[in-house]
Design a protein around this motif. Structure first.
Motif, mmCIF file in Angstrom:
data_model
loop_
_atom_site.group_PDB
_atom_site.id
_atom_site.type_symbol
_atom_site.label_atom_id
_atom_site.label_comp_id
_atom_site.label_asym_id
_atom_site.label_seq_id
_atom_site.Cartn_x
_atom_site.Cartn_y
_atom_site.Cartn_z
ATOM 1 N N LEU A 189 0.824 -1.210 0.000
ATOM 2 C CA LEU A 189 0.000 0.000 0.000
ATOM 3 C C LEU A 189 0.858 1.259 0.000
ATOM 4 N N CYS A 190 1.941 1.236 0.736
ATOM 5 C CA CYS A 190 2.802 2.421 0.845
ATOM 6 C C CYS A 190 3.526 2.753 -0.459
ATOM 7 N N TRP A 194 -0.809 -0.615 10.881
ATOM 8 C CA TRP A 194 -0.642 0.622 10.105
ATOM 9 C C TRP A 194 0.011 1.720 10.956
ATOM 10 N N ILE A 195 -0.424 1.809 12.228
ATOM 11 C CA ILE A 195 0.123 2.860 13.089
ATOM 12 C C ILE A 195 1.250 2.339 13.995
ATOM 13 N N GLY A 252 -4.997 -4.642 18.124
ATOM 14 C CA GLY A 252 -6.150 -4.647 17.228
ATOM 15 C C GLY A 252 -7.458 -4.932 17.949
ATOM 16 N N GLN A 253 -7.365 -5.552 19.117
ATOM 17 C CA GLN A 253 -8.565 -5.857 19.911
ATOM 18 C C GLN A 253 -9.332 -4.598 20.298
ATOM 19 N N HIS A 254 -8.693 -3.443 20.222
ATOM 20 C CA HIS A 254 -9.322 -2.178 20.604
ATOM 21 C C HIS A 254 -9.980 -1.453 19.426
ATOM 22 N N PHE A 255 -9.962 -2.064 18.240
ATOM 23 C CA PHE A 255 -10.469 -1.408 17.035
ATOM 24 C C PHE A 255 -11.673 -2.166 16.474
ATOM 25 N N ALA A 256 -12.791 -2.105 17.149
ATOM 26 C CA ALA A 256 -14.002 -2.792 16.684
ATOM 27 C C ALA A 256 -14.552 -2.117 15.431
ATOM 28 N N LEU A 257 -15.121 -2.925 14.561
ATOM 29 C CA LEU A 257 -15.727 -2.424 13.320
ATOM 30 C C LEU A 257 -17.119 -2.991 13.144
ATOM 31 N N ASN A 258 -18.065 -2.137 12.820
ATOM 32 C CA ASN A 258 -19.422 -2.567 12.504
ATOM 33 C C ASN A 258 -19.498 -3.014 11.046
ATOM 34 N N PRO A 259 -20.469 -3.866 10.721
ATOM 35 C CA PRO A 259 -20.663 -4.217 9.312
ATOM 36 C C PRO A 259 -20.924 -2.963 8.468
ATOM 37 N N ALA A 260 -20.414 -2.978 7.267
ATOM 38 C CA ALA A 260 -20.579 -1.894 6.285
ATOM 39 C C ALA A 260 -20.098 -0.554 6.821
ATOM 40 N N SER A 261 -19.019 -0.596 7.579
ATOM 41 C CA SER A 261 -18.450 0.646 8.102
ATOM 42 C C SER A 261 -17.302 1.115 7.215
ATOM 43 N N LEU A 262 -17.038 2.402 7.328
ATOM 44 C CA LEU A 262 -15.984 3.057 6.555
ATOM 45 C C LEU A 262 -14.954 3.619 7.523
ATOM 46 N N SER A 263 -13.692 3.342 7.251
ATOM 47 C CA SER A 263 -12.580 3.885 8.025
ATOM 48 C C SER A 263 -11.546 4.400 7.038
ATOM 49 N N GLN A 264 -10.697 5.322 7.490
ATOM 50 C CA GLN A 264 -9.655 5.849 6.610
ATOM 51 C C GLN A 264 -8.322 5.849 7.325
ATOM 52 N N LEU A 265 -7.327 5.328 6.634
ATOM 53 C CA LEU A 265 -5.955 5.316 7.099
ATOM 54 C C LEU A 265 -5.181 6.265 6.201
ATOM 55 N N GLY A 266 -4.304 7.058 6.789
ATOM 56 C CA GLY A 266 -3.566 8.011 5.978
ATOM 57 C C GLY A 266 -2.163 8.225 6.492
ATOM 58 N N ILE A 267 -1.506 9.180 5.864
ATOM 59 C CA ILE A 267 -0.147 9.558 6.224
ATOM 60 C C ILE A 267 -0.151 11.054 6.505
ATOM 61 N N ASP A 268 0.429 11.450 7.623
ATOM 62 C CA ASP A 268 0.505 12.850 8.028
ATOM 63 C C ASP A 268 1.241 13.646 6.955
ATOM 64 N N ALA A 269 0.602 14.675 6.435
ATOM 65 C CA ALA A 269 1.179 15.475 5.345
ATOM 66 C C ALA A 269 2.453 16.189 5.765
ATOM 67 N N THR A 270 2.592 16.520 7.042
ATOM 68 C CA THR A 270 3.787 17.242 7.493
ATOM 69 C C THR A 270 4.880 16.311 8.013
ATOM 70 N N GLY A 283 5.871 12.730 6.713
ATOM 71 C CA GLY A 283 5.614 11.664 5.743
ATOM 72 C C GLY A 283 5.850 10.261 6.234
ATOM 73 N N ASP A 284 6.529 10.111 7.353
ATOM 74 C CA ASP A 284 6.761 8.768 7.886
ATOM 75 C C ASP A 284 5.776 8.408 9.002
ATOM 76 N N ARG A 285 4.816 9.281 9.265
ATOM 77 C CA ARG A 285 3.844 9.057 10.345
ATOM 78 C C ARG A 285 2.505 8.638 9.756
ATOM 79 N N ARG A 286 2.166 7.369 9.977
ATOM 80 C CA ARG A 286 0.866 6.877 9.502
ATOM 81 C C ARG A 286 -0.174 7.108 10.597
ATOM 82 N N MET A 287 -1.406 7.419 10.168
ATOM 83 C CA MET A 287 -2.473 7.791 11.105
ATOM 84 C C MET A 287 -3.782 7.091 10.759
ATOM 85 N N ILE A 288 -4.651 7.021 11.751
ATOM 86 C CA ILE A 288 -6.042 6.637 11.527
ATOM 87 C C ILE A 288 -6.810 7.945 11.465
#
Length: 189
Positions: free
Chosen positions: A127-128, A150-151, A158-176, A178-183
């Motif tokens: 992905l990167c 990712w982070i 990962g046990q702390h990141f529950a997801l509901n069915p048909a949910s949307l999440s976004q993972l990104g990279i801090d623009a300032t 570039g080596d810091r990945r974020m939720i």
């Protein structure tokens, strides 16, 4: 680069809480409606690539949420292989194996946490190297594992990141940084 992480819609087993890894269940009628409801939000995003788990429920969600004809099956997006625990409820597993925790113990006859972590890391490395916004249609526990890795967290977190069915999440990279990945967004329905 941004990653749009979409969990599949409801299945009969996600409704009952049964562990569903390799069993190829279709979406329920409600799950189909959930997938269709994702379409307006996803259409607003211009995906450079769409990657989909090999499981039917993720493929159906992808199709109903926007019919992404150029989607690519990505084996690493498959749900955790629950092995001997496939189709079982956590409370039933713990009757036989008190204290069992998938994030620590994995599944006999299925995947261990180290295997799932390596799979997530392998996918993150690919992905990167991608550009633009990438859509990933996947599953609850593997998506939580992917977010933790990712982070830079250990898979067990990962046990702390529950997801509901048909949910949307976004993972990104801090623009300032570039080596810091974020939720950037988590578990939006």
């Amino acid at each position: 680069m941004n990653v749009c992480l979409i969990r599949h819609g409801e299945t009969a087993w996600s409704l009952t809480g049964q562990h569903t890894g390799v069993t190829d269940l279709a979406l329920t009628a409600h799950g189909e409606d959930q997938a269709r409801a994702l379409a307006p939000r996803l259409q607003a995003l211009a995906f450079s690539q769409v990657l989909v788990s090999p499981r039917l429920r993720a493929q159906q969600t992808c199709s109903l949420a926007g019919s992404y004809g150029g989607s690519v099956i990505e084996l690493d997006l498959a749900e955790w292989d629950y092995g001997d625990y496939e189709g079982r409820l956590t409370m039933d597993i713990r009757r036989d194996n008190p204290g069992w925790d998938i994030w620590r113990d994995g599944c006999p006859g299925g995947e261990s946490p180290s295997v799932v972590s390596a799979r997530a890391d392998r996918l993150i490395a690919r992905l990167c190297r991608m550009q633009g916004t990438v859509a990933l249609f996947s599953h609850g526990q593997f998506s939580a594992a992917l977010a933790a890795r990712w982070i830079g967290l250990d898979l067990v977190e990962g046990q702390h990141f529950a997801l509901n069915p048909a949910s949307l999440s976004q993972l990104g990279i801090d623009a300032t940084h570039g080596d810091r990945r974020m939720i950037e967004l988590w578990n939006q329905n």
